[in-house]
Design a protein around this motif. Sequence first.
Motif, mmCIF file in Angstrom:
data_model
loop_
_atom_site.group_PDB
_atom_site.id
_atom_site.type_symbol
_atom_site.label_atom_id
_atom_site.label_comp_id
_atom_site.label_asym_id
_atom_site.label_seq_id
_atom_site.Cartn_x
_atom_site.Cartn_y
_atom_site.Cartn_z
ATOM 1 N N SER A 172 -54.667 -5.654 -6.027
ATOM 2 C CA SER A 172 -53.699 -5.106 -6.983
ATOM 3 C C SER A 172 -52.731 -4.140 -6.313
ATOM 4 O O SER A 172 -51.609 -3.943 -6.795
ATOM 5 C CB SER A 172 -54.435 -4.396 -8.120
ATOM 6 O OG SER A 172 -55.198 -3.295 -7.616
ATOM 7 N N ALA A 173 -53.152 -3.555 -5.183
ATOM 8 C CA ALA A 173 -52.277 -2.641 -4.452
ATOM 9 C C ALA A 173 -51.451 -3.363 -3.393
ATOM 10 O O ALA A 173 -50.779 -2.716 -2.582
ATOM 11 C CB ALA A 173 -53.104 -1.537 -3.801
ATOM 12 N N ASP A 174 -51.503 -4.685 -3.410
ATOM 13 C CA ASP A 174 -50.807 -5.479 -2.383
ATOM 14 C C ASP A 174 -50.278 -6.750 -3.040
ATOM 15 O O ASP A 174 -50.525 -7.861 -2.591
ATOM 16 C CB ASP A 174 -51.784 -5.813 -1.260
ATOM 17 C CG ASP A 174 -51.122 -6.477 -0.064
ATOM 18 O OD1 ASP A 174 -50.051 -5.995 0.367
ATOM 19 O OD2 ASP A 174 -51.667 -7.478 0.426
ATOM 20 N N ALA A 175 -49.546 -6.567 -4.128
ATOM 21 C CA ALA A 175 -49.151 -7.693 -4.972
ATOM 22 C C ALA A 175 -48.129 -8.588 -4.285
ATOM 23 O O ALA A 175 -47.474 -8.210 -3.308
ATOM 24 C CB ALA A 175 -48.579 -7.168 -6.285
ATOM 25 N N LEU A 176 -47.997 -9.802 -4.833
ATOM 26 C CA LEU A 176 -46.993 -10.736 -4.339
ATOM 27 C C LEU A 176 -45.594 -10.248 -4.713
ATOM 28 O O LEU A 176 -45.393 -9.631 -5.765
ATOM 29 C CB LEU A 176 -47.224 -12.125 -4.954
ATOM 30 C CG LEU A 176 -48.578 -12.797 -4.691
ATOM 31 C CD1 LEU A 176 -48.587 -14.185 -5.339
ATOM 32 C CD2 LEU A 176 -48.870 -12.894 -3.209
ATOM 33 N N THR A 177 -44.631 -10.553 -3.877
ATOM 34 C CA THR A 177 -43.224 -10.234 -4.160
ATOM 35 C C THR A 177 -42.433 -11.486 -4.502
ATOM 36 O O THR A 177 -41.232 -11.397 -4.779
ATOM 37 C CB THR A 177 -42.584 -9.532 -2.949
ATOM 38 O OG1 THR A 177 -42.677 -10.389 -1.805
ATOM 39 C CG2 THR A 177 -43.275 -8.209 -2.660
ATOM 40 N N VAL A 178 -43.094 -12.635 -4.462
ATOM 41 C CA VAL A 178 -42.461 -13.921 -4.749
ATOM 42 C C VAL A 178 -43.275 -14.614 -5.837
ATOM 43 O O VAL A 178 -44.511 -14.700 -5.734
ATOM 44 C CB VAL A 178 -42.380 -14.805 -3.490
ATOM 45 C CG1 VAL A 178 -41.792 -16.170 -3.832
ATOM 46 C CG2 VAL A 178 -41.583 -14.121 -2.399
ATOM 47 N N ALA A 181 -55.500 -14.841 -8.233
ATOM 48 C CA ALA A 181 -56.577 -13.934 -8.631
ATOM 49 C C ALA A 181 -56.287 -12.565 -8.031
ATOM 50 O O ALA A 181 -56.089 -12.443 -6.819
ATOM 51 C CB ALA A 181 -57.925 -14.448 -8.141
ATOM 52 N N GLU A 182 -56.238 -11.563 -8.877
ATOM 53 C CA GLU A 182 -55.943 -10.205 -8.409
ATOM 54 C C GLU A 182 -57.211 -9.364 -8.461
ATOM 55 O O GLU A 182 -57.903 -9.327 -9.480
ATOM 56 C CB GLU A 182 -54.861 -9.580 -9.277
ATOM 57 C CG GLU A 182 -54.391 -8.231 -8.762
ATOM 58 C CD GLU A 182 -53.224 -7.686 -9.551
ATOM 59 O OE1 GLU A 182 -52.071 -8.067 -9.244
ATOM 60 O OE2 GLU A 182 -53.475 -6.901 -10.499
ATOM 61 N N ILE A 183 -57.506 -8.703 -7.357
ATOM 62 C CA ILE A 183 -58.700 -7.867 -7.256
ATOM 63 C C ILE A 183 -58.284 -6.418 -7.445
ATOM 64 O O ILE A 183 -57.515 -5.868 -6.648
ATOM 65 C CB ILE A 183 -59.402 -8.051 -5.900
ATOM 66 C CG1 ILE A 183 -59.851 -9.512 -5.744
ATOM 67 C CG2 ILE A 183 -60.593 -7.113 -5.771
ATOM 68 C CD1 ILE A 183 -60.479 -9.812 -4.399
ATOM 69 N N SER A 184 -58.763 -5.806 -8.497
ATOM 70 C CA SER A 184 -58.372 -4.448 -8.845
ATOM 71 C C SER A 184 -58.772 -3.455 -7.756
ATOM 72 O O SER A 184 -59.917 -3.443 -7.287
ATOM 73 C CB SER A 184 -59.017 -4.040 -10.171
ATOM 74 O OG SER A 184 -58.704 -2.711 -10.500
ATOM 75 N N GLY A 185 -57.802 -2.641 -7.343
ATOM 76 C CA GLY A 185 -58.073 -1.580 -6.372
ATOM 77 C C GLY A 185 -58.028 -2.015 -4.929
ATOM 78 O O GLY A 185 -58.142 -1.179 -4.024
ATOM 79 N N ALA A 186 -57.861 -3.306 -4.682
ATOM 80 C CA ALA A 186 -57.865 -3.799 -3.302
ATOM 81 C C ALA A 186 -56.467 -3.757 -2.714
ATOM 82 O O ALA A 186 -55.466 -3.832 -3.422
ATOM 83 C CB ALA A 186 -58.411 -5.224 -3.248
ATOM 84 N N GLY A 187 -56.418 -3.673 -1.376
ATOM 85 C CA GLY A 187 -55.166 -3.713 -0.655
ATOM 86 C C GLY A 187 -55.017 -5.004 0.110
ATOM 87 O O GLY A 187 -55.439 -6.068 -0.371
ATOM 88 N N HIS A 188 -54.475 -4.916 1.331
ATOM 89 C CA HIS A 188 -54.182 -6.115 2.107
ATOM 90 C C HIS A 188 -55.424 -6.721 2.743
ATOM 91 O O HIS A 188 -55.390 -7.869 3.186
ATOM 92 C CB HIS A 188 -53.149 -5.774 3.187
ATOM 93 C CG HIS A 188 -52.527 -6.985 3.826
ATOM 94 N ND1 HIS A 188 -51.729 -7.875 3.123
ATOM 95 C CD2 HIS A 188 -52.594 -7.470 5.103
ATOM 96 C CE1 HIS A 188 -51.324 -8.839 3.937
ATOM 97 N NE2 HIS A 188 -51.827 -8.625 5.132
ATOM 98 N N TYR A 189 -56.507 -5.962 2.799
ATOM 99 C CA TYR A 189 -57.733 -6.452 3.447
ATOM 100 C C TYR A 189 -58.901 -6.395 2.461
ATOM 101 O O TYR A 189 -59.868 -5.649 2.651
ATOM 102 C CB TYR A 189 -58.048 -5.617 4.689
ATOM 103 C CG TYR A 189 -56.966 -5.670 5.743
ATOM 104 C CD1 TYR A 189 -56.999 -6.634 6.739
ATOM 105 C CD2 TYR A 189 -55.905 -4.767 5.719
ATOM 106 C CE1 TYR A 189 -56.000 -6.700 7.700
ATOM 107 C CE2 TYR A 189 -54.897 -4.827 6.674
ATOM 108 C CZ TYR A 189 -54.951 -5.794 7.661
ATOM 109 O OH TYR A 189 -53.953 -5.857 8.610
#
Length: 562
Positions: free
Chosen positions: A519-525, A532-540
Amino acid sequence: MDAIVFGATGFVGRSLVAELLRRGQRVAAAVRNDSLTPWLISQGVDIGGLDIVAADITRPLTELPEARDVYNAAARFAFGLGEAEARATNVTGALNVLEWAAALPGLRRLVHISGYRVSAAEGHPDYARLGAYEASKIEGDLAVRARAAALSVPLSIANPSTVIGPGQYIGLATLVEDLWKGRLPALPGGPDTFLPITTIDYLVRFLAEIPASPAGEHYWVLDDETPLLPELIGTMADHMGVRAPRRSIPAGLLRRLPRTLTGADPETLSFLSADRYPTASARTFAANAALKTPPAADALRAWADDLVAARFGTTTPWLRPYGFRRTEAGTTTWVAGERRNPEHVLLHGLPMNADLWAPVAAHLPGPVLAPDLPGLGRSAATNEPVDAWLADLLSTVQTRPALVAHSLACGPALRFAVDHPDRISRLVLVSPSFLQAPASGPTRSRLAAPILRRMSATRLARALGVPEGPEVASAAADLRRPGAARRVTVAVRADIAERQRSRALLERLTTPVQIVVGSADALTVAVDCPVAEISGAGHYPQLTHAPQVAHHLSTLSATAGG
């Protein structure tokens, strides 16, 4: 007991105990602290016939179980020891074992494990010239032979050379580590330097057979066919995909140069010799016992795999089997896991290696295949296109696995899925870089390569926004290898150049696909496929939310009928 083994927690001793137990013997293991039992269990050895006994051979031995065969595998093996410390185990301890064995009413054999360079010596050793380790081994060897003769103890001496195998991280291993890390500009010794090897498996089988043979023999246990040191190092370098040194420095010159300049321990220099050894009795014995020495080159390659997998003793491999693999184009690739029937193929992003997937793989039910991408991690650099590399890697896979890629690896994975839709069951793109904003941080700076090369695990973890752990430490170690950090920055630029093409290919994909992001590394396209979005996760998310990532992989598996 059938046998008692002193030094049972050492590299040779523990493997000897395992061999004797596998032969159905009742074995007493004399130890100071019991690290042996967990190791035996990890090796799948039945410990029903094992008796752990406390013993300190530097003191007179009492209250130990009687045994038919006595093995002394105890030794203080290190360079830079003080004379008293070395003699305590290698001389006094060896004599204490002998004195105790001499009193056993049913003793069949005392097997003393010495060394390939010590039993040829005569006279009191020169501690100042040889160093405490080698000198104490020579003194102990002479003392044991003399005392055994005086007490009429049935004695056999085994003189193994450099013993290699899983778990051996000293001696020759330090030279291989320097080779691997690019710290070996020149080879110590000359072109005729002979540093013979024997494998741990062969040695313990040899030792297990000795008590049934006549006493009084000395066996030099080594492979006469071991290649000379330049060829030996060349064999390992070629296997690992690193450059072997072309120059050598004679041992005599190394002795005269300052240690701060050469990095060579003076005590190791006497081993850089062209000497040969009297192996006739050992070869005859081995033939009679139907023991065969494994080919030296094969043994060296297998040991190289173990050394790199264990990071030269600093970690425990998380995935087996493992090893270097040569592609058809000659690229040396590090591969771990199931090569033929994986359920998931896991491709890492930057600046990581295949260890990135260790937390996720622990939650996946089926076998996985996890390579290091070419030029990254433990894989050698190559001019081979990454698409050709991936096709070659998957050419031996007989299943239709899920192809799971992270960040930069999503581009090659997507192109493979478009070109070979029948080869995989589904595609999972985790934090696909081509659908996100260009990364900032350690891989984008103009000084990225030197910054990455100098990063500690702590600094790298902070830069990536993930907890410091073994996966980050592994990546930091690989970034210090010659050229690795530079290749990371080159790969980042190449990925940016391919982003538009990757976005177009995603629309042509016919294989089932799912995207997993934090959720902290969302798609821009915007995309027309499940996300599937994982809450609180970043790029790794593999490092911060491994169970959730594994859950999404398993859910897609079930949806796709995999």
